[in-house]
Enzyme design. Structure first.
Site, short mmCIF file in Angstrom:
data_model
loop_
_atom_site.label_atom_id
_atom_site.label_comp_id
_atom_site.label_asym_id
_atom_site.label_seq_id
_atom_site.Cartn_x
_atom_site.Cartn_y
_atom_site.Cartn_z
N CYS A 201 -10.88 3.71 0.61
CA CYS A 201 -9.43 3.81 0.76
C CYS A 201 -9.08 2.93 1.95
O CYS A 201 -9.78 2.95 2.97
CB CYS A 201 -9.03 5.26 1.02
SG CYS A 201 -7.35 5.47 1.63
N CYS B 95 -4.60 -1.28 -1.92
CA CYS B 95 -4.71 0.17 -2.11
C CYS B 95 -5.62 0.44 -3.30
O CYS B 95 -5.34 -0.03 -4.42
CB CYS B 95 -3.31 0.73 -2.37
SG CYS B 95 -3.28 2.49 -2.72
N GLU C 291 -1.55 7.72 8.94
CA GLU C 291 -0.09 7.51 8.91
C GLU C 291 0.57 7.97 10.22
O GLU C 291 1.58 7.41 10.64
CB GLU C 291 0.54 8.27 7.73
CG GLU C 291 0.25 7.66 6.36
CD GLU C 291 0.90 6.29 6.15
OE1 GLU C 291 2.10 6.16 6.42
OE2 GLU C 291 0.18 5.37 5.72
N ASP D 190 0.87 -1.18 0.00
CA ASP D 190 0.00 0.00 0.00
C ASP D 190 0.91 1.22 0.00
O ASP D 190 2.12 1.11 0.24
CB ASP D 190 -0.89 -0.01 1.26
CG ASP D 190 -1.76 1.24 1.37
OD1 ASP D 190 -2.36 1.64 0.36
OD2 ASP D 190 -1.83 1.83 2.47
N SER D 191 0.31 2.39 -0.20
CA SER D 191 1.08 3.63 -0.12
C SER D 191 1.64 3.84 1.28
O SER D 191 2.56 4.64 1.47
CB SER D 191 0.19 4.82 -0.46
OG SER D 191 -0.86 4.91 0.50
N HIS E 84 -6.92 3.04 4.16
CA HIS E 84 -6.59 3.70 5.44
C HIS E 84 -7.85 3.92 6.30
O HIS E 84 -7.77 3.97 7.52
CB HIS E 84 -5.94 5.06 5.20
CG HIS E 84 -4.49 5.00 4.78
ND1 HIS E 84 -4.08 4.55 3.55
CD2 HIS E 84 -3.35 5.32 5.46
CE1 HIS E 84 -2.76 4.62 3.47
NE2 HIS E 84 -2.28 5.08 4.62
N1 DGL Z 1 -4.64 3.42 1.04
C1 DGL Z 1 -4.79 3.93 -0.25
C2 DGL Z 1 -6.08 3.63 -0.94
O1 DGL Z 1 -6.68 2.62 -0.66
C3 DGL Z 1 -4.03 5.13 -0.71
C4 DGL Z 1 -4.13 6.37 0.06
C5 DGL Z 1 -3.11 7.41 -0.35
O2 DGL Z 1 -1.94 7.16 -0.24
O3 DGL Z 1 -3.54 8.49 -0.78
O4 DGL Z 1 -6.52 4.36 -1.80
#
Ligand code: DGL
Length: 282
Positions: A198, A87, A166, A24-25, A200
Site C-alpha cells: 500500500c 494506489c 493520513e 491516490d485515496s 501509504h
Molecule cells: N494507498 C492505497 C494503496 O496503495 C490505499 C489505501 C486506502 O485508502 O485504504 O492501497
C-alpha cells in the site's frame, strides 16, 4: 538552447513539458510521487489526494472505480497526458475500467511487488502488508498465481494503518502498536521479506524497520512505477522538453485543504499549498 536561455524569464519552460496526473485515496501516493519527481524532473506533476473518501481499503470496488474515474476526469481537465494510479487498492478495483475509458492515454498502475520479493526471500516465506481491498481482489490472486511459485506467501490486511499516515502520525505509540500487531504473525511464520503493498506504508518504513529489526527486507514498488512511467511517456509522449527544465508540482485534495497542506508539506519535504478539488469531482 541552453537551460540558462530557457530560464531568462522570457519563456515559460513548463509549457514544453509533459503533464502527468497522479492520484491516490489520500497522501500515500506521495511516496510514489517522490520517485516520479526524481525520475522525470522536467515533467509537470498534478497530484490528487482523495482524502475526503479515504480509506479505499474498506470500500466496494464499484465505489473506488467511480472515484478513480472522477479523479482521472479532473486530471485530464487540468491537462494530464498520462495517469499514474499511485494506489494498489484503486489499481485492483479500477485500472481496467480506466484503461477502457481513457484508452488513448498511458495509464500506469501498481500492485504489490510479489515478483521481486519472491526473488529476494531466503527463508522461502514472503509477507504481504496491504489493504483488505487489495488482498481480496481477483487481481492480487492472479499475481500470486503468476509469481508466487514455490514460495509461501502470507498476507496481512492492515486496517487503521492508512489513517495513521493520513494524520501524519508517523512515529506515535499507536502507529507502533498497529505495526507490531500486523507484522508479528508474518514474522512468526518465518517471513524474511515484507512487501509494503500500500503506498501509504513506505512513510512508516522507519517505524516498521524499528519493529521488525534489520534482518527483514522491506520491498516497495514506487521506484519501479516511476521507471515504468518514464519508459511509457518517452515512447508515447515524446514531446520536446528542454534540457534542465524543472517541472511544476501542483496538489489537490477532496478533503480539508488546510489540513492537507500541513500533512502534504511534511510528507513532500517542503512547504506547499494544497488546493481544494472542485465540488464536481469531490
Ligand atoms: N494507498 C492505497 C494503496 O496503495 C490505499 C489505501 C486506502 O485508502 O485504504 O492501497
Amino acid at each position: 538552447m541552453t537551460p540558462s536561455d530557457a530560464n531568462d524569464g522570457s519563456l515559460d519552460v513548463t509549457a514544453f513539458s509533459r503533464t502527468i496526473g497522479v492520484f491516490d485515496s489520500g497522501v500515500g501516493g506521495l511516496s510514489v510521487l517522490h520517485h516520479i519527481r526524481a525520475t522525470l524532473p522536467d515533467a509537470n506533476l498534478i497530484y490528487v489526494a482523495d482524502s475526503g473518501h479515504v480509506p479505499y481499503g474498506d470500500k466496494s470496488p464499484a465505489y473506488i472505480e467511480a472515484r478513480s474515474l472522477a479523479l482521472t476526469r479532473f486530471l485530464v481537465s487540468q491537462g494530464a497526458e498520462a495517469i499514474v494510479i499511485a494506489c494498489n487498492t484503486a489499481t485492483a478495483a479500477a485500472a481496467h475500467a480506466l484503461r477502457v475509458k481513457f484508452s488513448k492515454m498511458p495509464i500506469v498502475a501498481m500492485e504489490p511487488a510479489v515478483k521481486p520479493a519472491v526473488a529476494a526471500t531466503r527463508s522461502g516465506v514472503v509477507g504481504v502488508l496491504a489493504t483488505v481491498g487489495t488482498l481480496e481482489s481477483a487481481r492480487f490472486a492472479a499475481l500470486l498465481e503468476k509469481y508466487g511459485g514455490k514460495v509461501k506467501i502470507v498476507t496481512q490486511g492492515c486496517p487503521g494503518l492508512v489513517d495513521v499516515v493520513e494524520r501524519g502520525d508517523l512515529h506515535s505509540l499507536d502507529a507502533r502498536r498497529l505495526i507490531e500487531r500486523y507484522t508479528e504473525p508474518l514474522l512468526k511464520q518465518n517471513a524474511d521479506t515484507l512487501i509494503l503493498g500500500c503506498t501509504h506504508y513506505p512513510f512508516l518504513a522507519p517505524l516498521i524497520r524499528e519493529v521488525v529489526g534489520e534482518g527483514i527486507a522491506l520491498v516497495d514498488t514506487g521506484a519501479a512505477v516511476a521507471r515504468e512511467l518514464k519508459r511509457r511517456v518517452d515512447v508515447e509522449l515524446p514531446a520536446g522538453t528542454l534540457v534542465g527544465a524543472v517541472g511544476t508540482v501542483t496538489f489537490y485534495t477532496s478533503g480539508e485543504a488546510e489540513q492537507a497542506s500541513r500533512i502534504v508539506s511534511v510528507l513532500w519535504g517542503r512547504e506547499v499549498q494544497v488546493q481544494q478539488l472542485p465540488p464536481a469531482f469531490a
